[in-house]
Design a protein around this motif. Structure first.
Motif, mmCIF file in Angstrom:
data_model
loop_
_atom_site.group_PDB
_atom_site.id
_atom_site.type_symbol
_atom_site.label_atom_id
_atom_site.label_comp_id
_atom_site.label_asym_id
_atom_site.label_seq_id
_atom_site.Cartn_x
_atom_site.Cartn_y
_atom_site.Cartn_z
ATOM 1 N N SER A 199 0.720 -0.943 -0.001
ATOM 2 C CA SER A 199 -0.217 -0.124 0.131
ATOM 3 C C SER A 199 0.606 1.080 0.157
ATOM 4 N N ASP B 196 -5.825 -3.034 -0.089
ATOM 5 C CA ASP B 196 -5.526 -2.687 1.477
ATOM 6 C C ASP B 196 -5.660 -1.533 1.868
ATOM 7 N N HIS C 113 -3.381 -0.155 -2.370
ATOM 8 C CA HIS C 113 -2.324 -0.310 -3.543
ATOM 9 C C HIS C 113 -2.154 0.671 -4.218
#
Length: 140
Positions: A27, A103, A115
């Motif tokens: 992320s 994420d 991400h």
């Protein structure tokens, strides 16, 4: 025996460090993109068409198209993202709405992470919408 135990401990620690590094790489901070300027002289229908052509061209699926807002989703492998595109005669904005397996998180300070693929998908979309605005503009 003690040396073998130390090697195993080191291997476990190295593996944990590697896993936590990879988890952090999944992320990255992000912000919704800056509004896209609309060239003078375009009708609201021309702006709408510019947005829809870009979305469809990048395989986003439009789930709602009401007023001056379009909700669209993109799915690839096990990932998906949903955005809301608001448009008018002066500008177009793209806002994150939801995602699966990307994420997404919002930190206590208000910063958001997701991400890196999401940011790439949105950058491509911004580029295509901007191009369409120029191509479809009566003054372009």
């Amino acid at each position: 025996m003690n040396r073998l135990h130390s090697l195993r401990s080191f291997a476990v620690l190295a593996l944990l460090a590697l896993l936590s590094f990879n988890a952090g790489a999944r992320s990255a901070p992000f912000e919704d993109p800056a509004p896209i300027s609309v060239t003078g002289g375009m009708s609201i229908e021309g702006v709408r068409k510019s947005v829809k052509v870009a979305l469809i061209g990048r395989n986003w699926v439009i789930s709602e198209d009401t007023g001056n807002k379009i909700t669209a989703s993109y799915a690839k492998k096990d990932w998906s993202a949903t955005i809301v595109v608001a448009y008018g005669l002066r500008e177009i904005s793209i806002k994150y709405a939801d995602s699966t397996n990307l994420d997404f998180s919002q930190n206590e300070d208000g910063t958001r992470e997701v991400h890196p693929n999401y940011s790439k998908w949105i950058a491509n979309l911004v580029m295509d919408i901007s191009k369409n605005i120029l191509l479809m503009s009566p003054t372009g």
